[in-house]
Design a protein around this motif. Structure first.
Motif, PDB file in Angstrom:
ATOM      1  N   ASP A  46       3.859 -43.678  -0.496  1.00 48.68           N
ATOM      2  CA  ASP A  46       4.653 -44.746  -1.221  1.00 48.68           C
ATOM      3  C   ASP A  46       5.437 -45.668  -0.232  1.00 48.68           C
ATOM      4  O   ASP A  46       6.818 -45.860  -0.027  1.00 48.68           O
ATOM      5  CB  ASP A  46       5.809 -43.731  -1.974  1.00 48.68           C
ATOM      6  CG  ASP A  46       6.823 -44.465  -2.853  1.00 48.68           C
ATOM      7  OD1 ASP A  46       6.217 -45.634  -3.503  1.00 48.68           O
ATOM      8  OD2 ASP A  46       7.601 -44.035  -3.393  1.00 48.68           O
ATOM      9  N   CYS A  47       4.616 -46.296   0.531  1.00 53.04           N
ATOM     10  CA  CYS A  47       5.094 -47.332   1.437  1.00 53.04           C
ATOM     11  C   CYS A  47       6.115 -46.680   2.661  1.00 53.04           C
ATOM     12  O   CYS A  47       7.088 -47.179   2.868  1.00 53.04           O
ATOM     13  CB  CYS A  47       5.885 -48.524   0.761  1.00 53.04           C
ATOM     14  SG  CYS A  47       5.022 -49.528  -0.566  1.00 53.04           S
ATOM     15  N   SER A  48       5.427 -45.848   3.271  1.00 52.73           N
ATOM     16  CA  SER A  48       6.107 -45.059   4.053  1.00 52.73           C
ATOM     17  C   SER A  48       6.306 -45.956   5.486  1.00 52.73           C
ATOM     18  O   SER A  48       5.625 -46.857   5.721  1.00 52.73           O
ATOM     19  CB  SER A  48       5.627 -43.660   4.788  1.00 52.73           C
ATOM     20  OG  SER A  48       5.578 -42.877   3.569  1.00 52.73           O
ATOM     21  N   THR A  49       7.479 -45.940   6.284  1.00 50.90           N
ATOM     22  CA  THR A  49       7.590 -46.677   7.253  1.00 50.90           C
ATOM     23  C   THR A  49       7.754 -45.964   8.667  1.00 50.90           C
ATOM     24  O   THR A  49       8.094 -46.337   9.729  1.00 50.90           O
ATOM     25  CB  THR A  49       8.868 -47.368   7.215  1.00 50.90           C
ATOM     26  OG1 THR A  49       9.852 -46.600   6.838  1.00 50.90           O
ATOM     27  CG2 THR A  49       8.901 -48.575   6.119  1.00 50.90           C
ATOM     28  N   ASP A  50       7.316 -44.725   8.455  1.00 48.94           N
ATOM     29  CA  ASP A  50       7.534 -43.583   9.792  1.00 48.94           C
ATOM     30  C   ASP A  50       6.405 -43.163  10.416  1.00 48.94           C
ATOM     31  O   ASP A  50       6.408 -42.036  11.150  1.00 48.94           O
ATOM     32  CB  ASP A  50       8.552 -42.568   9.164  1.00 48.94           C
ATOM     33  CG  ASP A  50       7.908 -41.598   8.257  1.00 48.94           C
ATOM     34  OD1 ASP A  50       6.734 -42.035   7.761  1.00 48.94           O
ATOM     35  OD2 ASP A  50       8.343 -40.494   8.127  1.00 48.94           O
ATOM     36  N   GLY A  51       5.397 -43.800  10.129  1.00 50.78           N
ATOM     37  CA  GLY A  51       4.014 -43.190  10.344  1.00 50.78           C
ATOM     38  C   GLY A  51       3.318 -42.045   9.537  1.00 50.78           C
ATOM     39  O   GLY A  51       2.196 -41.478  10.196  1.00 50.78           O
ATOM     40  N   PRO A  72       1.764 -50.479  -3.760  1.00 49.85           N
ATOM     41  CA  PRO A  72       2.033 -51.784  -3.592  1.00 49.85           C
ATOM     42  C   PRO A  72       3.385 -52.156  -2.958  1.00 49.85           C
ATOM     43  O   PRO A  72       3.906 -52.790  -1.954  1.00 49.85           O
ATOM     44  CB  PRO A  72       1.614 -52.693  -4.608  1.00 49.85           C
ATOM     45  CG  PRO A  72       1.874 -51.689  -5.808  1.00 49.85           C
ATOM     46  CD  PRO A  72       1.476 -50.466  -5.188  1.00 49.85           C
ATOM     47  N   GLU A  73       4.254 -51.143  -3.392  1.00 48.80           N
ATOM     48  CA  GLU A  73       5.713 -51.338  -3.123  1.00 48.80           C
ATOM     49  C   GLU A  73       6.425 -49.885  -3.271  1.00 48.80           C
ATOM     50  O   GLU A  73       5.865 -48.973  -4.033  1.00 48.80           O
ATOM     51  CB  GLU A  73       6.564 -52.480  -4.006  1.00 48.80           C
ATOM     52  CG  GLU A  73       6.452 -51.969  -5.524  1.00 48.80           C
ATOM     53  CD  GLU A  73       7.148 -53.178  -6.354  1.00 48.80           C
ATOM     54  OE1 GLU A  73       7.713 -53.988  -5.716  1.00 48.80           O
ATOM     55  OE2 GLU A  73       7.202 -52.864  -7.384  1.00 48.80           O
ATOM     56  N   SER A  80       4.469 -41.985  -8.005  1.00 47.71           N
ATOM     57  CA  SER A  80       3.335 -41.573  -7.337  1.00 47.71           C
ATOM     58  C   SER A  80       2.616 -40.510  -8.053  1.00 47.71           C
ATOM     59  O   SER A  80       1.456 -40.445  -8.024  1.00 47.71           O
ATOM     60  CB  SER A  80       3.966 -41.279  -5.952  1.00 47.71           C
ATOM     61  OG  SER A  80       4.516 -42.397  -5.166  1.00 47.71           O
ATOM     62  N   ARG A  81       3.395 -39.353  -8.396  1.00 46.96           N
ATOM     63  CA  ARG A  81       2.732 -38.474  -9.084  1.00 46.96           C
ATOM     64  C   ARG A  81       1.807 -38.730 -10.285  1.00 46.96           C
ATOM     65  O   ARG A  81       0.795 -38.412 -10.296  1.00 46.96           O
ATOM     66  CB  ARG A  81       3.632 -37.419  -9.211  1.00 46.96           C
ATOM     67  CG  ARG A  81       4.401 -36.505  -8.123  1.00 46.96           C
ATOM     68  CD  ARG A  81       5.324 -35.517  -8.875  1.00 46.96           C
ATOM     69  NE  ARG A  81       6.052 -34.700  -7.677  1.00 46.96           N
ATOM     70  CZ  ARG A  81       7.232 -34.415  -7.634  1.00 46.96           C
ATOM     71  NH1 ARG A  81       7.975 -34.763  -8.549  1.00 46.96           N
ATOM     72  NH2 ARG A  81       7.709 -33.724  -6.638  1.00 46.96           N
TER      73      ARG A  81
END
Length: 452
Positions: A46-51, A72-73, A80-81
């Motif tokens: 879900d557009c993770s920004t932490d790796g 996409p965002e 997501s589910r």
């Protein structure tokens, strides 16, 4: 390759992932280490920004059962589910969050139970634990009465007593769902910041004609504590709980089954509202929510079908009325728990239990001075059931008073007491070991009432 030639997995595991890198490998390893291997793992980034995405890709390279969908965002767990369910191919669905873990035997035992019992929903034990205890194996033994009621044969919760629905938590993690049940009934997760699983799980439980519990004492899912700083769903707005249940009520009404299920609905609604108030650490927000319930929320819930509400038993109607009659500061809802309800519904059975020992001249002690202990003691006072002592293992509680009793240690009362009644769940074996060879009978009130 034709459709017939494609071998479908037996289970689809749907995992929403958002900035879960701290714990994601633990979750993935708990899936890949399953003794049951015929599954697909659908990870929705879900557009993770932490790796997190990089971690998912690393594991995908080593195991073809893993697929990754990228939103996409940032849209949240519900979106997501739902997206994961749309592409799921398995006969059964299972959900796992990116910071929780499965016991390695969970899929095997759940699937085996589903096939043996031809169940639409299989439930199994889960536990909220702190990060440092995520890998500690825990057992929770249930009584024979409980297992006979919920584990031996499939059942429809809609045909059980309304209060029994409270035995089934509304989290998605501890259930295996037949995919056709979900798809045929058009069930999806509700788009809410928190509590987005309540509608999905509650509706599934009410609509399932064959639900059963795995007959096994092992905890199968370890859910990371919501109050751990790394928990994904840390901030839980109680208003989301209200919105979820309004949707359930309206949906049941729209399907013309609210009349049959109104008791189940209102019992579950009250205890979920209570829990939402208790777990909200933002007490100002909790008060605002309570004030909303008092001003209009409770009336809105009752108005879903006023005729159905008016036919409910007095106990649950009186509880809802308390929202109107008492303010937030009174805290009246704190001890309106499941034990209190089951004591009320089994009043005569509990009276016979106490009176049997009183007739024999045996002295009874209550074990536990927490929430359940207070509820049990208040019940005994109200119905003139004689208690001689209160005992608790906590040294902080020993020596303090509860309802006129000085809380004692086991050593202090063991020579004068013939019966100990345990108020808390899942400590029966511990208490029996503590009593040892002393001539004291131990009874777990939760087992006695088939709560555990």
């Amino acid at each position: 390759m034709s459709q017939e030639d494609v071998i479908m997995p037996k289970i689809s595991i749907v995992m929403p992932v958002y900035n879960a890198s701290k714990y994601l490998e633990e979750a993935l390893c708990s899936v890949l280490g399953q003794t049951f291997t015929d599954y697909e793992l659908i990870c929705i980034n879900d557009c993770s920004t932490d790796g997190s995405l990089e971690t998912l890709r690393t594991y995908q390279e080593t195991d073809s059962r893993i697929s990754i969908l990228n939103n996409p965002e940032h849209r949240g767990a519900a979106y997501s589910r739902n997206r994961g369910m749309k592409v799921a191919r398995g006969e059964y669905l299972v959900f796992l969050d990116g910071d929780d873990i499965f016991d390695e035997t969970m899929l095997m035992k759940a699937y085996r139970t589903a096939k043996e019992k031809q169940a639409d929903i299989v439930t199994y034990q889960y536990l909220h634990v702190s990060s440092e205890n995520m890998h500690n194996k825990i057992n929770r033994d249930y009584s024979e009465g409980y297992m006979n009621r919920y584990c031996r044969q499939p059942f429809s919760l809609s045909e059980y007593e309304p209060a029994e629905l409270l035995q089934f938590p509304l989290g998605p993690w501890n259930k295996l769902y037949r995919r056709s049940l979900i798809e045929d009934n058009h069930l999806t997760f509700q788009d809410l910041p928190s509590g987005n699983d309540l509608y999905f799980v509650f509706m599934a439980l009410l609509l399932s004609k064959k639900t059963v519990m795995v007959e096994d004492s092992h905890v199968m899912v370890y859910v990371r504590d919501h109050f751990t700083s790394g928990r994904i769903s840390l901030n839980r707005d109680p208003m989301c709980t209200y919105r979820a249940f309004m949707k359930v009520g309206q949906e049941l009404n729209g399907r013309n089954i609210f009349n049959r299920l109104s008791g189940h609905f209102y019992y579950r609604v009250f205890y979920s509202l209570r829990d939402a108030l208790l777990v909200d650490r933002n007490r100002e927000r909790a008060k605002r929510f309570y004030d909303f319930l008092q001003a209009e929320g409770i009336d809105n819930l009752r108005a879903i079908d006023r005729q159905c509400y008016d036919k409910l038993e007095e106990y649950i109607k009186n509880i809802f009325q308390c929202f109107i009659d008492y303010d937030f500061a009174s805290g009246w809802y704190l001890e309106e728990n499941i034990l209190k309800l089951f004591l009320h519904q089994n009043l005569e059975k509990v009276k016979v239990l106490f009176e049997r020992y009183e007739f024999c001249g045996d002295k009874i002690a209550i074990w536990g001075a927490g929430e359940n202990g207070r509820v049990l003691l208040e019940f005994c006072r109200r119905h003139n059931l004689h208690v001689s002592a209160v005992v608790d293992r906590s040294k902080d509680k020993q020596g303090t008073e509860l309802y006129g009793f000085k809380i004692a240690s086991l050593q202090e009362i063991s020579d004068d007491i013939q019966v100990i009644i345990i108020s808390a769940c899942f400590i029966y074996e511990d208490v029996v070991r503590a009593v040892g060879d002393k001539n004291i009978e131990v009874i777990d009130i939760n087992r006695f009432l088939c709560i555990a």
